[in-house]
Design a protein around this motif. Structure first.
Motif, PDB file in Angstrom:
ATOM      1  N   LYS A 158       0.811  -1.213   0.000  1.00 33.10           N
ATOM      2  CA  LYS A 158       0.000   0.000   0.000  1.00 33.10           C
ATOM      3  C   LYS A 158       0.849   1.270   0.000  1.00 33.10           C
ATOM      4  O   LYS A 158       0.482   2.254  -0.632  1.00 33.10           O
ATOM      5  CB  LYS A 158      -0.942   0.020   1.214  1.00 33.10           C
ATOM      6  CG  LYS A 158      -1.831   1.253   1.274  1.00 33.10           C
ATOM      7  CD  LYS A 158      -2.971   1.123   2.248  1.00 33.10           C
ATOM      8  CE  LYS A 158      -3.815   2.398   2.268  1.00 33.10           C
ATOM      9  NZ  LYS A 158      -4.907   2.302   3.251  1.00 33.10           N
ATOM     10  N   GLN A 248      -7.167  -2.433  -1.820  1.00 30.04           N
ATOM     11  CA  GLN A 248      -6.057  -1.726  -1.174  1.00 30.04           C
ATOM     12  C   GLN A 248      -5.600  -2.305   0.160  1.00 30.04           C
ATOM     13  O   GLN A 248      -5.579  -1.601   1.173  1.00 30.04           O
ATOM     14  CB  GLN A 248      -6.412  -0.251  -0.960  1.00 30.04           C
ATOM     15  CG  GLN A 248      -6.716   0.486  -2.239  1.00 30.04           C
ATOM     16  CD  GLN A 248      -7.009   1.946  -1.991  1.00 30.04           C
ATOM     17  OE1 GLN A 248      -6.182   2.668  -1.482  1.00 30.04           O
ATOM     18  NE2 GLN A 248      -8.200   2.367  -2.354  1.00 30.04           N
TER      19      GLN A 248
ATOM     20  N   TYR B 159      -1.067  12.138  -3.201  1.00 27.03           N
ATOM     21  CA  TYR B 159      -0.683  10.984  -4.020  1.00 27.03           C
ATOM     22  C   TYR B 159       0.718  11.036  -4.612  1.00 27.03           C
ATOM     23  O   TYR B 159       1.183  10.052  -5.165  1.00 27.03           O
ATOM     24  CB  TYR B 159      -1.718  10.779  -5.123  1.00 27.03           C
ATOM     25  CG  TYR B 159      -3.072  10.376  -4.583  1.00 27.03           C
ATOM     26  CD1 TYR B 159      -3.282   9.074  -4.153  1.00 27.03           C
ATOM     27  CD2 TYR B 159      -4.113  11.283  -4.464  1.00 27.03           C
ATOM     28  CE1 TYR B 159      -4.508   8.681  -3.632  1.00 27.03           C
ATOM     29  CE2 TYR B 159      -5.351  10.917  -3.945  1.00 27.03           C
ATOM     30  CZ  TYR B 159      -5.540   9.622  -3.530  1.00 27.03           C
ATOM     31  OH  TYR B 159      -6.745   9.232  -3.010  1.00 27.03           O
ATOM     32  N   LYS B 216      -3.390   3.338  -9.281  1.00 27.01           N
ATOM     33  CA  LYS B 216      -4.035   3.056  -7.999  1.00 27.01           C
ATOM     34  C   LYS B 216      -5.515   2.790  -8.245  1.00 27.01           C
ATOM     35  O   LYS B 216      -6.048   3.182  -9.284  1.00 27.01           O
ATOM     36  CB  LYS B 216      -3.908   4.265  -7.064  1.00 27.01           C
ATOM     37  CG  LYS B 216      -2.535   4.456  -6.497  1.00 27.01           C
ATOM     38  CD  LYS B 216      -2.546   5.545  -5.438  1.00 27.01           C
ATOM     39  CE  LYS B 216      -1.239   5.580  -4.687  1.00 27.01           C
ATOM     40  NZ  LYS B 216      -1.017   4.460  -3.778  1.00 27.01           N
TER      41      LYS B 216
END
Lengths: 461, 461
Positions: A158, A248, B159, B216
């Motif tokens: 992650k 996730q 991010y 992601k």
């Protein structure tokens, strides 16, 4: 020794009295890391500086006399990258172990290289912050070693690996000059990314004496799911489905049947033996976590998991995590080990394990397979009898065959352990001629005399 | 032209008929990006290849004749990095615009460099995936350009930037050889990190012809908070408190009063004018998002915000986002602009803005300040009258003074726009002598003849 005496005298002249060890009884412990089958030499001296200026002094003396320098942390590495070379200086950074700063507004920590990973992790947690990289060796390994090898760990699936959390470095060059790379800021694109060039370079480009690390807010407590499967393939298929579903996981670990039994034999952790594989996953998404691990469990159930359990409390979760962390010690009880570290695209995990099974049969060896499968990173470990030369040869051939397989599946020879001396020849295979040439040119730009950790990563000369 | 004709003939011999432009009327548009005050030359030709082999051909011809090559995307850059040089080849990668693969299990996309950021972002979203880097130019800028400049954007605060999502590159070297860096796997530590060395190198080390990008899972819809403040300092203090509270905004943007008015004058977005600053934040943490933006609002309220509003629906959120995205165009209506891009540690944001106010006064210029303040990345924009030489000189001095201030505060001269020609001299200041020397050595290892984007990032020669 008469020739070398001036080197030792010069070293001593710029260092604290107890910084230089030359007595073989004292230096023996600094000769090698935890890798098997990696040559290690007898060092001229082990030097333990306590400040950057002392590191500069060591490098200046080493440059003047063309003496090799091997930077070293806690020697928990698994590729021989920290192994001493004959007549060289082992530069142990363990005494440079200060946490210089933890800043919650900038979300950074500034540390010396000898700080243990666990010490830093706990210190930042006290301020509500999180330093994610968590190699299994985290209680023992240093941040400097983690940086040198670009260490991974359980959280990577992650949160990413060490290089994702490095903002700036202070590096002593082979010449003794100080290079400052990167910056404290979250963003910055001024010039080439020398910071990440140095991270993972295993002490061949410079000696890291300070690092500025990015931190995240501490995550919420994770919930853990454990699922036992009859076959390893089903467990790995579950991983691909869990990831493709966008769940996730903050951890996604695989233990094959041999490894599960080894752990349980080493210490009773309440694991189910006689299974084909055990999958351990976590979610730390706060209010989403319960639904996440339930959804992961449903996926496992649909793939025929024998047993799916969600840890009902933190103690049970911690126990499952601990089971994963002691794999290295448990597996070592089975015999001598050659620990591989291939990573493949997640979609090729089943192919990887099938191939490893064939390799094990062909070479007549036992291979157990723990792995950070959420990242496609497997640690196939060849078990063998060190006293039997034929068995050793078979083990080494199996080890090589596994790397060849990893490359054939679009993967890499090393996901997180690094190259060191163990995989130096394989690195040239993975990189190819052009990339190898660029590696040598870069090495030469940083270390023209070739004194920094010679023979590691790249063959000497 | 007689001397150059062989070059054009050789170029044409290995390229599609319409790939080579030499007519000044056609090549004019390819001469420069969006930066002001950056010299741009007259190219010998603009070449628009459609395949990697064609790029190799161009580089081989260029090497043989020592002709400079300037790789180019959509020319949305703000530092002149894509500007043509006299007599050189502009190598436009815009026609290499295929998305080769999107893989939800491996969570990667494989793309050619000419794919627009927005096209990729929408394509992966259709498969439930997310490519976070989102420069304001995302509808126009190419992935190749984003990679070359290591582009940032609004999402970075949570991010990360472009380099954080790059796994592997196919790069055509100055020699025409193909270099493959990195790997498709999530983890990998085999050798030095050449991938990230090339990302952000602004076309000076090689020409990226394919990239494997990590993705992601798509985030949940974000909630937006907007808070108006009497003073900019209060808004920036709110940012430090929001970050220190661990609230993890997925966006954290600051607009000073001048900028807010410029946007509202450019297009009625319903923004409050007459304020000192507007802070826009988002949370995309699903079930946590409402509590997150409320907590952010409370922090703003405690710091005396005039007005705190949470966008009640997606349309309202999108409108606030759009207001941020059009800053560049709105501010350009105020006059000629010099857009700076300093980033400082978040804890120094107030000092940065105070310093900029002083600089604006001292130099008699208007400076408006939009910024990705969650990352400490501010875009102080000097507004001036291009027709007035004295005003131009004052603007340039103010621009320089802002960079000097950024460095003094422990920051960088460029958070995301890059160096190009605009900040080439300042880069040497930020890096210092040793790092600059290493940059030159690395450049030489990749491009010994110095034909790749000469004079960008590093001064030529």
């Amino acid at each position: 020794m008469t020739v070398l005496a001036p080197v030792l005298d010069e070293l001593a002249a710029g260092l604290p009295a107890d910084a230089v060890l030359t007595d073989p009884a004292s230096t023996e412990a600094y000769r090698h890391d935890e890798a098997n089958f990696c040559p290690s030499g007898t060092p001229l001296a082990v030097v333990r500086p306590t400040a950057t200026e002392q590191v500069q002094h060591v490098l200046r003396v080493a440059s003047a006399h063309r003496v090799p320098v091997v930077p070293q942390g806690s020697r928990t590495g698994l590729s021989g990258a920290a192994n001493a070379v004959d007549g060289g200086i082992v530069l142990s950074l363990s005494r440079m172990d200060q946490i210089v700063e933890i800043n919650p507004v900038d979300q950074v920590a500034v540390v010396e290289p000898g700080v243990l990973n666990a010490v830093l992790s706990r210190a930042v947690l006290e301020q509500g912050l999180y330093y994610p990289p968590d190699p299994s060796s985290w209680e023992l390994s240093t941040i400097g070693g983690n940086l040198a090898t670009n260490a991974g760990g359980l959280c990577c699936v992650k949160y990413g690996v060490t290089t994702d959390f490095v903002r700036a470095l202070e590096v002593v060059m082979a010449s003794g000059e100080i290079l400052r790379t990167g910056r404290r800021t979250a963003k910055g694109v001024a010039g080439y990314d020398l910071t990440r060039l140095i991270v993972g370079s295993e002490g061949t480009l410079g000696v890291i004496t300070q690092a500025t690390l990015g931190l995240k807010p501490a995550p919420e407590a994770a919930l853990t799911m454990a699922a036992a499967f009859t076959t390893a393939a089903d467990a790995l298929t579950a991983v691909t489905k869990i990831m493709a579903a966008g769940l996730q996981p903050s951890m996604c670990e695989f233990l094959d049947g041999v490894t599960v039994r080894a752990i349980q034999d080493y210490r009773d952790m309440g694991l189910p033996t006689g299974v084909g594989a055990l999958l351990l996953t976590q979610s730390d998404r706060g209010p989403r976590a319960a639904a996440d691990v339930e959804a992961m469990g449903v996926i496992c159930g649909e793939l025929g998991a024998l047993d799916v359990a969600v840890a009902s409390d933190a103690t049970e979760s911690a126990m499952l995590m601990e089971a994963r962390r002691i794999v290295h010690f448990a597996v070592e009880k089975l015999g001598s080990t050659l620990i591989d570290d291939v990573a493949v695209p997640r979609s090729r995990l089943v192919d990887l394990l099938d191939g490893i099974t064939v390799i094990a049969q062909e070479h007549g060896v036992t291979v157990c397979c723990p792995g950070h499968v959420g990242d496609g990173n497997m640690h196939p470990t060849v078990i063998f009898d060190r006293g039997d030369p034929a068995a050793v040869e078979r083990a080494q051939k199996a080890f090589d065959a596994i790397m060849r397989l990893g490359l054939a599946l679009g993967g890499t020879i090393t996901g997180e352990h690094g190259v060191g001396v163990l995989k130096r020849d394989w690195l040239a295979t993975e990189l190819g001629e052009l990339s190898t040439r660029l590696h040598r040119d870069i090495k030469k730009a940083f270390d023209p005399l070739g004194i920094l950790n010679p023979g590691k990563v790249l063959a000497a000369g």
